[in-house]
Design a protein around this motif. Sequence first.
Motif, PDB file in Angstrom:
ATOM      1  N   GLN B  41      20.456 -16.310   1.850  1.00  0.00           N
ATOM      2  CA  GLN B  41      20.343 -17.724   1.478  1.00  0.00           C
ATOM      3  C   GLN B  41      21.283 -18.595   2.308  1.00  0.00           C
ATOM      4  O   GLN B  41      20.928 -19.692   2.722  1.00  0.00           O
ATOM      5  CB  GLN B  41      20.653 -17.897  -0.016  1.00  0.00           C
ATOM      6  CG  GLN B  41      19.502 -17.482  -0.917  1.00  0.00           C
ATOM      7  CD  GLN B  41      18.271 -18.370  -0.708  1.00  0.00           C
ATOM      8  OE1 GLN B  41      18.288 -19.545  -1.013  1.00  0.00           O
ATOM      9  NE2 GLN B  41      17.206 -17.797  -0.155  1.00  0.00           N
ATOM     10  N   ARG B  52      16.363 -28.359  12.104  1.00  0.00           N
ATOM     11  CA  ARG B  52      15.990 -29.781  12.003  1.00  0.00           C
ATOM     12  C   ARG B  52      16.715 -30.640  13.047  1.00  0.00           C
ATOM     13  O   ARG B  52      16.091 -31.436  13.737  1.00  0.00           O
ATOM     14  CB  ARG B  52      16.304 -30.313  10.614  1.00  0.00           C
ATOM     15  CG  ARG B  52      15.198 -30.042   9.630  1.00  0.00           C
ATOM     16  CD  ARG B  52      15.171 -31.053   8.500  1.00  0.00           C
ATOM     17  NE  ARG B  52      14.507 -30.526   7.318  1.00  0.00           N
ATOM     18  CZ  ARG B  52      13.195 -30.408   7.189  1.00  0.00           C
ATOM     19  NH1 ARG B  52      12.391 -30.790   8.163  1.00  0.00           N
ATOM     20  NH2 ARG B  52      12.668 -29.912   6.078  1.00  0.00           N
ATOM     21  N   HIS B  95       6.121 -24.465  15.848  1.00  0.00           N
ATOM     22  CA  HIS B  95       7.449 -24.909  15.407  1.00  0.00           C
ATOM     23  C   HIS B  95       7.374 -25.670  14.086  1.00  0.00           C
ATOM     24  O   HIS B  95       8.222 -25.482  13.208  1.00  0.00           O
ATOM     25  CB  HIS B  95       8.131 -25.779  16.473  1.00  0.00           C
ATOM     26  CG  HIS B  95       9.470 -26.258  16.019  1.00  0.00           C
ATOM     27  ND1 HIS B  95       9.694 -27.553  15.632  1.00  0.00           N
ATOM     28  CD2 HIS B  95      10.628 -25.596  15.808  1.00  0.00           C
ATOM     29  CE1 HIS B  95      10.950 -27.664  15.228  1.00  0.00           C
ATOM     30  NE2 HIS B  95      11.535 -26.487  15.337  1.00  0.00           N
ATOM     31  N   GLY B  96       6.342 -26.499  13.934  1.00  0.00           N
ATOM     32  CA  GLY B  96       6.151 -27.216  12.668  1.00  0.00           C
ATOM     33  C   GLY B  96       5.968 -26.236  11.517  1.00  0.00           C
ATOM     34  O   GLY B  96       6.554 -26.399  10.438  1.00  0.00           O
ATOM     35  N   ALA B  97       5.160 -25.208  11.754  1.00  0.00           N
ATOM     36  CA  ALA B  97       4.919 -24.183  10.733  1.00  0.00           C
ATOM     37  C   ALA B  97       6.212 -23.433  10.404  1.00  0.00           C
ATOM     38  O   ALA B  97       6.524 -23.189   9.231  1.00  0.00           O
ATOM     39  CB  ALA B  97       3.858 -23.209  11.237  1.00  0.00           C
ATOM     40  N   THR B  99       9.268 -24.540  10.722  1.00  0.00           N
ATOM     41  CA  THR B  99      10.184 -25.450  10.024  1.00  0.00           C
ATOM     42  C   THR B  99       9.833 -25.533   8.535  1.00  0.00           C
ATOM     43  O   THR B  99      10.720 -25.452   7.672  1.00  0.00           O
ATOM     44  CB  THR B  99      10.120 -26.859  10.663  1.00  0.00           C
ATOM     45  OG1 THR B  99      10.394 -26.728  12.049  1.00  0.00           O
ATOM     46  CG2 THR B  99      11.126 -27.806  10.045  1.00  0.00           C
ATOM     47  N   GLY B 100       8.535 -25.695   8.257  1.00  0.00           N
ATOM     48  CA  GLY B 100       8.094 -25.789   6.865  1.00  0.00           C
ATOM     49  C   GLY B 100       8.373 -24.520   6.087  1.00  0.00           C
ATOM     50  O   GLY B 100       8.884 -24.542   4.963  1.00  0.00           O
ATOM     51  N   ARG B 101       8.068 -23.369   6.707  1.00  0.00           N
ATOM     52  CA  ARG B 101       8.231 -22.084   6.010  1.00  0.00           C
ATOM     53  C   ARG B 101       9.711 -21.733   5.830  1.00  0.00           C
ATOM     54  O   ARG B 101      10.094 -21.166   4.799  1.00  0.00           O
ATOM     55  CB  ARG B 101       7.480 -20.988   6.784  1.00  0.00           C
ATOM     56  CG  ARG B 101       7.403 -19.663   6.080  1.00  0.00           C
ATOM     57  CD  ARG B 101       6.825 -19.774   4.694  1.00  0.00           C
ATOM     58  NE  ARG B 101       5.420 -20.135   4.706  1.00  0.00           N
ATOM     59  CZ  ARG B 101       4.671 -20.264   3.612  1.00  0.00           C
ATOM     60  NH1 ARG B 101       5.197 -20.067   2.431  1.00  0.00           N
ATOM     61  NH2 ARG B 101       3.412 -20.613   3.688  1.00  0.00           N
ATOM     62  N   ALA B 103      12.144 -23.895   5.405  1.00  0.00           N
ATOM     63  CA  ALA B 103      12.630 -24.727   4.288  1.00  0.00           C
ATOM     64  C   ALA B 103      12.173 -24.149   2.963  1.00  0.00           C
ATOM     65  O   ALA B 103      12.927 -24.125   1.982  1.00  0.00           O
ATOM     66  CB  ALA B 103      12.126 -26.155   4.460  1.00  0.00           C
ATOM     67  N   LYS B 104      10.937 -23.649   2.936  1.00  0.00           N
ATOM     68  CA  LYS B 104      10.385 -23.056   1.706  1.00  0.00           C
ATOM     69  C   LYS B 104      11.173 -21.796   1.326  1.00  0.00           C
ATOM     70  O   LYS B 104      11.521 -21.585   0.170  1.00  0.00           O
ATOM     71  CB  LYS B 104       8.905 -22.724   1.949  1.00  0.00           C
ATOM     72  CG  LYS B 104       8.185 -22.152   0.754  1.00  0.00           C
ATOM     73  CD  LYS B 104       7.737 -23.237  -0.167  1.00  0.00           C
ATOM     74  CE  LYS B 104       6.997 -22.684  -1.380  1.00  0.00           C
ATOM     75  NZ  LYS B 104       6.811 -23.725  -2.399  1.00  0.00           N
ATOM     76  N   ALA B 106      14.189 -21.019   2.157  1.00  0.00           N
ATOM     77  CA  ALA B 106      15.577 -21.326   1.793  1.00  0.00           C
ATOM     78  C   ALA B 106      15.694 -21.748   0.334  1.00  0.00           C
ATOM     79  O   ALA B 106      16.743 -21.585  -0.284  1.00  0.00           O
ATOM     80  CB  ALA B 106      16.110 -22.426   2.705  1.00  0.00           C
ATOM     81  N   LYS B 107      14.594 -22.288  -0.208  1.00  0.00           N
ATOM     82  CA  LYS B 107      14.619 -22.755  -1.600  1.00  0.00           C
ATOM     83  C   LYS B 107      13.943 -21.787  -2.564  1.00  0.00           C
ATOM     84  O   LYS B 107      14.252 -21.778  -3.756  1.00  0.00           O
ATOM     85  CB  LYS B 107      13.926 -24.128  -1.705  1.00  0.00           C
ATOM     86  CG  LYS B 107      14.598 -25.209  -0.904  1.00  0.00           C
ATOM     87  CD  LYS B 107      15.973 -25.531  -1.460  1.00  0.00           C
ATOM     88  CE  LYS B 107      16.732 -26.461  -0.529  1.00  0.00           C
ATOM     89  NZ  LYS B 107      18.143 -26.557  -0.883  1.00  0.00           N
ATOM     90  N   SER B 108      13.003 -21.020  -2.073  1.00  0.00           N
ATOM     91  CA  SER B 108      12.281 -20.065  -2.922  1.00  0.00           C
ATOM     92  C   SER B 108      12.416 -18.667  -2.327  1.00  0.00           C
ATOM     93  O   SER B 108      11.588 -18.264  -1.510  1.00  0.00           O
ATOM     94  CB  SER B 108      10.801 -20.440  -3.012  1.00  0.00           C
ATOM     95  OG  SER B 108      10.653 -21.789  -3.346  1.00  0.00           O
TER      96      SER B 108
END
Lengths: 108, 140
Positions: B41, B52, B95-97, B99-101, B103-104, B106-108
């Motif tokens: 984590q 980012r 890279h967009g994918a 970044t999104g994954r 972030a996901k 890191a939180k879940s």
Amino acid sequence: MTTDREDDRRQLNRMRIASILEATTLAILVFVAVPLKHAFGMPQLVSAMGPIHGLAFLFYIWMLIQTHFQIGWTGREWLRMVACAFIPLAGFINERLLKRRQDALAAA
Amino acid sequence: MADYYTWIKAVHLISVLILVAGMVLNGFLFRNVVASSPEGQRILAAAVAFNRFFVGTALLLVWVAGLTLVWILGAHKEGWFMAKFVIVFILSGIHGAQTGRLAKMAKSPDVTPSAFMVNSGAITLVLVAFAVCLVAIKPF
């Protein structure tokens, strides 16, 4: 540390900004720059706005993919948001719909 | 504008280096970090911030500097550039994918990365190799 939901809301906020940016540059290009070029023989604004809108469009698509992998879009949402990138002013309607989803996330 | 050409080229190359390094690092994290562990984590939170600020900025500079170079050279109608444009477009999407994954994850922590994400570092390297060959050799 932020929660999962707060993070998703922030991401939707960024997506809304991308949508407004894309819609604004497209509107200026289509409704101001192109008429200036063809009706008054002034191509300067098209030359300036073309690359700016190009970058805004790329940023929008990049954000769309990023948000999909963080929050997830349905097939219908994908279709709507890609279509909105090509229809002048539709990006502003898209932004309102994104705001609604953001509010729903806050209320949940 | 010719005076600026080499500087813009330098900015483009530096940005490409940071972008590729960041994307390979992301792929490495998807493959090796256990998101459910406290250490995982911590690493993921740092990776999200790094991705980012640094890699995202590098991506923006890659596009701005790259398109400026093409505009100066007038290479936008050449075949090699069109092929490279498609590759960079796909790389930006990856890279967009990532970044999104990232972030996901890191939180879940229960979210497991897909095979595509696990291999995204290798896919990045292959695509970059194609892009470099197109620029260096200009086969068409």
